[in-house]
Design a protein around this motif. Structure first.
Motif, PDB file in Angstrom:
ATOM      1  N   ASN A 272      10.611  -0.038   2.090  1.00  0.00           N
ATOM      2  CA  ASN A 272      11.201  -0.566   0.282  1.00  0.00           C
ATOM      3  C   ASN A 272      11.156  -2.156   0.741  1.00  0.00           C
ATOM      4  N   TYR A 273      11.064  -2.619   2.193  1.00  0.00           N
ATOM      5  CA  TYR A 273      11.451  -4.050   2.009  1.00  0.00           C
ATOM      6  C   TYR A 273      10.658  -5.231   0.470  1.00  0.00           C
ATOM      7  N   SER A 274      10.498  -5.783   0.177  1.00  0.00           N
ATOM      8  CA  SER A 274       9.669  -5.874  -0.766  1.00  0.00           C
ATOM      9  C   SER A 274       9.057  -7.897  -0.302  1.00  0.00           C
ATOM     10  N   GLU A 275       9.444  -7.807   0.556  1.00  0.00           N
ATOM     11  CA  GLU A 275       8.346  -9.217   1.368  1.00  0.00           C
ATOM     12  C   GLU A 275       7.437  -8.521   2.183  1.00  0.00           C
ATOM     13  N   PHE A 276       7.338  -7.373   2.799  1.00  0.00           N
ATOM     14  CA  PHE A 276       5.939  -6.544   3.609  1.00  0.00           C
ATOM     15  C   PHE A 276       5.006  -6.537   2.005  1.00  0.00           C
ATOM     16  N   ASN A 277       3.872  -6.734   3.652  1.00  0.00           N
ATOM     17  CA  ASN A 277       2.479  -7.112   2.530  1.00  0.00           C
ATOM     18  C   ASN A 277       1.836  -5.381   3.264  1.00  0.00           C
ATOM     19  N   LEU A 278       1.407  -4.481   2.525  1.00  0.00           N
ATOM     20  CA  LEU A 278       0.360  -3.078   2.797  1.00  0.00           C
ATOM     21  C   LEU A 278      -0.938  -3.413   3.815  1.00  0.00           C
ATOM     22  N   SER A 279      -1.203  -3.924   4.051  1.00  0.00           N
ATOM     23  CA  SER A 279      -2.083  -4.288   4.973  1.00  0.00           C
ATOM     24  C   SER A 279      -2.284  -5.208   5.809  1.00  0.00           C
ATOM     25  N   ALA A 280      -0.749  -5.695   6.437  1.00  0.00           N
ATOM     26  CA  ALA A 280      -0.572  -6.271   7.325  1.00  0.00           C
ATOM     27  C   ALA A 280       0.113  -5.074   7.927  1.00  0.00           C
ATOM     28  N   PHE A 281       1.964  -4.356   7.008  1.00  0.00           N
ATOM     29  CA  PHE A 281       2.266  -3.830   7.352  1.00  0.00           C
ATOM     30  C   PHE A 281       1.527  -2.715   8.265  1.00  0.00           C
ATOM     31  N   ALA A 282       0.163  -2.331   7.772  1.00  0.00           N
ATOM     32  CA  ALA A 282      -0.269  -1.062   8.033  1.00  0.00           C
ATOM     33  C   ALA A 282      -1.124  -2.040   9.669  1.00  0.00           C
ATOM     34  N   ARG A 283      -1.456  -2.278   9.546  1.00  0.00           N
ATOM     35  CA  ARG A 283      -2.283  -2.442  10.619  1.00  0.00           C
ATOM     36  C   ARG A 283      -0.699  -3.027  11.985  1.00  0.00           C
ATOM     37  N   ASP A 284       0.406  -3.648  11.464  1.00  0.00           N
ATOM     38  CA  ASP A 284       0.841  -3.532  12.969  1.00  0.00           C
ATOM     39  C   ASP A 284       1.429  -2.835  13.233  1.00  0.00           C
ATOM     40  N   VAL A 285       1.624  -1.861  12.222  1.00  0.00           N
ATOM     41  CA  VAL A 285       2.349  -0.542  12.659  1.00  0.00           C
ATOM     42  C   VAL A 285       1.147   0.774  13.909  1.00  0.00           C
ATOM     43  N   LEU A 286      -0.439  -0.134  13.654  1.00  0.00           N
ATOM     44  CA  LEU A 286      -1.097   0.534  14.051  1.00  0.00           C
ATOM     45  C   LEU A 286      -1.306   0.083  15.765  1.00  0.00           C
ATOM     46  N   ALA A 287      -1.000  -1.423  15.530  1.00  0.00           N
ATOM     47  CA  ALA A 287      -0.728  -2.068  16.873  1.00  0.00           C
ATOM     48  C   ALA A 287      -0.104  -1.791  18.372  1.00  0.00           C
ATOM     49  N   ALA A 288       1.008  -1.881  17.003  1.00  0.00           N
ATOM     50  CA  ALA A 288       2.607  -1.144  18.303  1.00  0.00           C
ATOM     51  C   ALA A 288       2.117   0.672  18.932  1.00  0.00           C
ATOM     52  N   VAL A 289       1.792   1.199  18.047  1.00  0.00           N
ATOM     53  CA  VAL A 289       1.531   2.413  18.202  1.00  0.00           C
ATOM     54  C   VAL A 289       0.909   2.379  19.296  1.00  0.00           C
ATOM     55  N   SER A 290      -0.908   2.317  18.633  1.00  0.00           N
ATOM     56  CA  SER A 290      -1.532   2.082  19.619  1.00  0.00           C
ATOM     57  C   SER A 290      -1.480   1.276  21.292  1.00  0.00           C
ATOM     58  N   SER A 291      -0.083   0.323  21.669  1.00  0.00           N
ATOM     59  CA  SER A 291       0.080   0.314  22.340  1.00  0.00           C
ATOM     60  C   SER A 291       0.625   1.460  23.437  1.00  0.00           C
ATOM     61  N   VAL A 292       0.639   2.511  22.658  1.00  0.00           N
ATOM     62  CA  VAL A 292       1.095   3.793  23.733  1.00  0.00           C
ATOM     63  C   VAL A 292      -0.595   4.280  23.659  1.00  0.00           C
ATOM     64  N   HIS A 293      -0.296   5.191  22.485  1.00  0.00           N
ATOM     65  CA  HIS A 293      -1.561   5.580  21.917  1.00  0.00           C
ATOM     66  C   HIS A 293      -3.640   5.034  22.130  1.00  0.00           C
ATOM     67  N   PRO A 294      -4.285   4.495  23.030  1.00  0.00           N
ATOM     68  CA  PRO A 294      -4.743   3.937  22.699  1.00  0.00           C
ATOM     69  C   PRO A 294      -6.078   4.352  21.263  1.00  0.00           C
ATOM     70  N   ASN A 295      -6.074   5.121  21.408  1.00  0.00           N
ATOM     71  CA  ASN A 295      -6.698   6.323  20.199  1.00  0.00           C
ATOM     72  C   ASN A 295      -6.685   6.274  19.316  1.00  0.00           C
ATOM     73  N   ALA A 296      -5.215   5.576  18.770  1.00  0.00           N
ATOM     74  CA  ALA A 296      -4.480   5.703  17.971  1.00  0.00           C
ATOM     75  C   ALA A 296      -4.954   5.427  16.314  1.00  0.00           C
ATOM     76  N   LYS A 297      -5.364   5.965  15.333  1.00  0.00           N
ATOM     77  CA  LYS A 297      -5.859   5.581  13.979  1.00  0.00           C
ATOM     78  C   LYS A 297      -5.500   6.203  12.934  1.00  0.00           C
TER      79      LYS A 297
END
Length: 323
Positions: free
Chosen positions: A269-294
């Protein structure tokens, strides 16, 4: 009675009609988008919570309460003023029972197949965050669609364990809740009991979510679904959690204890986060462990939060990743 507010309430209610069969806990007014600047009104069964985030309608409070009473015949209405005279947001907001008694502020609500305890006078949060309803329902659906008899779910910063109730109702064998508050976890146990769920070993951990994840890594624990829904800031035993600094490293750590074929929902709920950037950063963090994450989806609040993102008191970024 002021028919202006009555008409506005009826109009706001009509926008939420699709939710009536799903739940009796929803936001029926979300500020200016519903014609009530600076005010939100949440329905918890027969109980209603009014929160004033600005001064615009404070002088009309009596008229709005009268309109609420005429339209809904509530058991209880609690008013909370979330802004100080200096304009600073208040976490310990003044509360006023304007209809009913203090005892009337306690009850239960229905959400899909689940029920939850609520207390409108228990701090600013009654026990159920309405803007995460659509994700809770999806968690239950996802576990129902999974195969296996030993499915495990992890609920970090669990609050009153509502995600875990849905996970267990969907078929999870174990739903682990991590929260720093023993009082809050006790409320989670009450929600389990309300839904006829037995308490299983390893389901309640009082402590820092980061601490739990590191412990789970050492123990080799794995989960089929994880929900990470942290506050923007939290303090525990001298450690200050800051969502900007600590969230993405925690996402990467969580990914190491997530089974292939599982899902991972992250929100803020942090108001300074941008949805697209947030989703991109989460995917990148998960993909560092699971390369096929989507990314399965990225979204904000549900349909009852009309105008979501237009004010700091109504914002959410959420994304779900499959691995």
């Amino acid at each position: 009675m002021n028919y202006k507010y009555s008409d506005l309430l009826k109009s706001a209610l009509s926008k939420r009609a699709q939710l009536f069969d799903v739940t009796d806990a929803l936001r029926i007014v979300n500020g200016a988008a519903d014609g009530f600047p600076g005010l939100t009104i949440d329905k918890f069964g027969d109980r209603y919570q009014m929160q004033f985030f600005g001064p615009e309608l404070l002088t009309s409070k009596t008229e709005i309460v009268e309109a609420l009473a005429a339209l809904f015949n509530p058991v209880c209405v609690v008013s909370k003023e979330r802004l100080s005279s200096s304009g600073k947001s208040l976490e310990n907001a003044p509360m006023d029972v304007v209809i009913g008694t203090r005892e009337d502020a306690v009850g239960t609500v229905r959400e899909g197949n689940a029920q939850f305890h609520v207390d409108l006078l228990d701090t600013i949060n009654p026990g159920l965050f309405l803007d995460m309803r659509h994700v809770r329902l999806e968690v239950e659906e996802r576990f129902r669609a999974m195969s296996g008899e030993s499915l495990r779910f992890l609920n970090l910063f669990s609050y009153t364990c509502s995600f875990s109730v849905h996970a267990r109702l969907g078929g999870a064998a174990v739903a682990t809740n991590a929260d720093i508050s023993g009082k809050i976890l006790d409320k989670g146990r009450e929600n389990y009991a309300l839904n006829g769920l037995d308490l299983r070993p390893g389901e309640f951990f009082r402590g820092n979510a980061i601490e739990y994840v590191h412990w789970a890594q050492k123990k080799g624990l794995r989960f089929d679904g994880i929900v990470l829904d942290p506050p923007s800031f939290a303090r525990f035993k001298g450690f200050n959690f800051n969502v900007r600094e600590h969230l993405m490293p925690l996402v990467a750590d969580c990914a190491t204890i997530l089974n292939s074929g599982g899902f991972f929902m992250v929100s803020s709920n942090y108001s300074e986060f941008n949805l697209s950037a947030f989703a991109r950063d989460v995917l990148a963090a998960v993909s560092s462990v699971h390369p096929n994450a989507k990314t399965s989806w990225k979204k904000s609040q549900d349909v009852d939060f009309v105008g979501s993102g237009s004010t700091k008191d109504s914002c959410l970024v959420a994304t779900l990743v499959e691995v």
